[in-house]
Design a protein around this motif. Structure first.
Motif, PDB file in Angstrom:
ATOM      1  N   LEU B  30     -73.375 -83.591   3.873  1.00 46.70           N
ATOM      2  CA  LEU B  30     -73.254 -83.384   2.422  1.00 46.70           C
ATOM      3  C   LEU B  30     -72.549 -84.565   1.760  1.00 46.70           C
ATOM      4  O   LEU B  30     -72.946 -85.022   0.685  1.00 46.70           O
ATOM      5  N   ARG B  31     -71.510 -85.060   2.433  1.00 46.33           N
ATOM      6  CA  ARG B  31     -70.759 -86.194   1.862  1.00 46.33           C
ATOM      7  C   ARG B  31     -71.636 -87.434   1.787  1.00 46.33           C
ATOM      8  O   ARG B  31     -71.642 -88.147   0.786  1.00 46.33           O
ATOM      9  N   ASP B  32     -72.408 -87.675   2.845  1.00 47.74           N
ATOM     10  CA  ASP B  32     -73.313 -88.836   2.855  1.00 47.74           C
ATOM     11  C   ASP B  32     -74.363 -88.723   1.755  1.00 47.74           C
ATOM     12  O   ASP B  32     -74.694 -89.709   1.077  1.00 47.74           O
ATOM     13  N   MET B  33     -74.880 -87.489   1.593  1.00 47.83           N
ATOM     14  CA  MET B  33     -75.892 -87.263   0.548  1.00 47.83           C
ATOM     15  C   MET B  33     -75.303 -87.550  -0.839  1.00 47.83           C
ATOM     16  O   MET B  33     -75.915 -88.199  -1.674  1.00 47.83           O
ATOM     17  N   TRP B  34     -74.103 -87.046  -1.026  1.00 51.98           N
ATOM     18  CA  TRP B  34     -73.423 -87.221  -2.316  1.00 51.98           C
ATOM     19  C   TRP B  34     -73.192 -88.708  -2.608  1.00 51.98           C
ATOM     20  O   TRP B  34     -73.402 -89.188  -3.709  1.00 51.98           O
ATOM     21  N   ARG B  35     -72.774 -89.411  -1.575  1.00 54.22           N
ATOM     22  CA  ARG B  35     -72.543 -90.851  -1.729  1.00 54.22           C
ATOM     23  C   ARG B  35     -73.842 -91.575  -2.063  1.00 54.22           C
ATOM     24  O   ARG B  35     -73.875 -92.477  -2.896  1.00 54.22           O
ATOM     25  N   LYS B  36     -74.911 -91.154  -1.394  1.00 56.17           N
ATOM     26  CA  LYS B  36     -76.213 -91.783  -1.602  1.00 56.17           C
ATOM     27  C   LYS B  36     -76.667 -91.580  -3.055  1.00 56.17           C
ATOM     28  O   LYS B  36     -77.096 -92.512  -3.726  1.00 56.17           O
ATOM     29  N   ILE B  37     -76.505 -90.337  -3.516  1.00 53.28           N
ATOM     30  CA  ILE B  37     -76.936 -90.016  -4.882  1.00 53.28           C
ATOM     31  C   ILE B  37     -76.143 -90.834  -5.894  1.00 53.28           C
ATOM     32  O   ILE B  37     -76.682 -91.375  -6.849  1.00 53.28           O
TER      33      ILE B  37
END
Lengths: 461, 47
Positions: B30-37
């Motif tokens: 989730l953290r990686d996804m958030w960072r990506k977004i």
């Protein structure tokens, strides 16, 4: 495996032992310990931990005579001026020691190593900073192996911290009775209630204890140790670290937190007392000072100005905790606060009363500050002046003692409260002291009638 | 030095670490996804 000359508390680990040679603490490594020491160095973990002041530095010694034939190497750890024990720590000290242990484990896991135990006795304090002291705790990480120290960590750190949080004050003293930690089933019972809704407490205490109960009769065979990936172990460490970081005690004020504000001294008398303590301490230039009944450490700080390794001890865990939190950020960091009730000081603990020496056996100190304490012990704990003098002679080469006369408001208050007519006078004090000490100097402080005495133990310079 | 935590403790540790490990992976994802977004670079942990 004879371990000749090993310290009384160093017998559990087959990988090596600690011994004393010419007053210097040394560590002998056997084959297994030596292999781990080499890996610790080769992995870069040792250098990293020492650089970050997380681990005591160790020098390799060559040509130490008279060792057991199975000793492969001898190390000289950085010498600690005083070994304190977990049952002498305040809440924040135990919390910081727990976080240090987890941080060291996390760093070890990153470099292919682990900690084979999680004993609170692996940590000591240099000033007000916790430091990992047991080099033999490090060992190679075996793939998919669970963490051997998990239960021990829960019993020696996690449960006492949770119990302290529930009680609103430190319960580290329980570790004196339960030397190997508060048994998890006991902790789980004591911690029943709303706290069980906290996920970390639920898992690491209650489910953990339940699993132990259910599997108590199951023998642990070779194939029965469950596998656990490195990532899972890291997640376990992460969970404990997060839970402990969030733990705080409510800011409680005890009878002693405002002690200096309520003193009978006026500003000039306070300054006179401080100046006299400073002047006498400088003249003695002690290497070690114990301030007994230190409260928040005003006089310990004065005694430590010349660089003496100073212990500031008080029975009140709230003031010790407050002092520790202040000292953590202060330089030069030569004051260690400890929780110590002089009416019941730390005794010898563990096998044959020898594994963890008593307070007296860790002395004597070059100088003991005994300020505003004599009358409290006399009236509150009914300790005769002769007994106090005899104990001081066991633990101190020199003493700065504060005599508070019977007509002083504080003594009168204690005398009324105790409802007993205790023998308490200056003449009796001098008589109690004279078989143990020479009275070198005295200083009456202003109009208060209070008096500082500089005592030198018989036979000392 | 501590040698024998016992079967029950090892079993509990394996189960708890399994659950925490799973949550750890989800949280990281989730953290990686958030960072990506949000286009944020990943923080480096000096330790």
């Amino acid at each position: 495996m004879r371990s000749e000359g090993a310290l009384a508390g160093s017998f559990r680990d087959p990988a090596g032992y600690v011994f004393l040679r010419d007053g210097v603490v040394l560590r002998a490594l056997r084959e297994e310990g030596d292999a781990d020491w080499q890996l610790l160095n080769a992995s870069g973990l040792y250098a990293f931990l020492v650089e970050k002041n997380l681990l005591l530095a160790h020098d390799e010694m060559i040509g130490v005579p008279g060792l057991d034939s199975d000793v492969k190497r001898v190390l000289r750890p950085e010498q600690l001026p005083f070994y304190s024990f977990p049952y002498e720590w305040s809440f924040s000290q135990l919390r910081d020691a727990a976080l240090l242990t987890l941080r060291v484990l996390r760093l070890a896991l990153k470099r292919g190593m682990t900690l084979k135990d999680a004993s609170a006795y692996n940590v000591s304090f240099l000033g007000a900073q916790p430091v990992f002291a047991d080099i033999l705790s490090f060992t190679r990480y075996e793939e998919d192996a669970p963490w051997q120290g998990y239960l021990q960590f829960c019993e020696q750190f996690f449960v006492p911290l949770l119990l302290s949080r529930r009680a609103g004050r430190s319960v580290s003293a329980l570790l004196r009775a339960w030397h190997d930690g508060v048994p998890l089933p006991v902790g789980a019972r004591l911690l029943r209630g709303f706290g069980m809704l906290r996920p970390a407490q639920l898992m690491h205490v209650h489910l953990h204890a339940r699993s132990m109960r259910r599997n108590a009769a199951a023998p642990l065979g070779e194939g029965r140790v469950p596998r656990q990936s490195l990532q899972q172990t890291r997640a376990l460490v992460d969970s404990l670290e997060r839970a402990i970081r969030r733990m705080k005690l409510p800011q409680v004020s005890s009878a002693w937190t405002g002690y200096y504000d309520d003193t009978v001294y006026d500003a000039a008398e306070t300054r006179e007392k401080e100046d006299t303590v400073r002047q006498w301490t400088q003249a003695l230039s002690p290497a070690t000072v114990w301030d007994l009944g230190s409260n928040t450490g005003r006089y310990a700080r004065i005694a430590a100005e010349g660089g003496a390794q100073t212990l500031a001890m008080d029975a009140d865990d709230a003031v010790v905790d407050s002092m520790y939190r202040e000292l953590k950020s202060e330089e030069p960091g030569n004051i260690t606060p400890l929780v110590m009730n002089l009416a019941n000081p730390s005794s010898g603990v563990g096998w044959a009363h020898e594994e963890r020496p008593s307070l007296a056996d860790r002395g004597p100190a070059d100088l003991v500050l005994y300020l505003g304490l004599l009358h409290h012990l006399r009236y509150t704990h009914m300790l005769p002046l002769e007994k106090q003098a005899a104990f001081l002679a066991r633990i101190a080469r020199h003493v700065i003692l504060e005599w508070i006369p019977p007509e002083d408001p504080n003594v009168r208050g204690l005398a009324v409260g105790s409802r007993a007519n205790f023998a308490y006078s200056r003449a009796l004090l001098i008589s109690a002291l004279e078989s143990h000490f020479d009275l070198r100097e005295t200083k009456v402080l202003g109009a208060s009638g209070r008096e500082l005495m500089l005592l030198v133990r018989k036979g000392e310079e | 030095m501590y040698v024998d935590p016992g079967t029950g403790s090892f079993i509990a540790q394996a189960v708890i670490a399994g659950v925490l490990g799973f949550l750890f992976v989800i949280r990281k994802w989730l953290r990686d996804m958030w960072r990506k977004i949000r286009g944020v670079k990943e923080e480096t942990d000096e330790e």
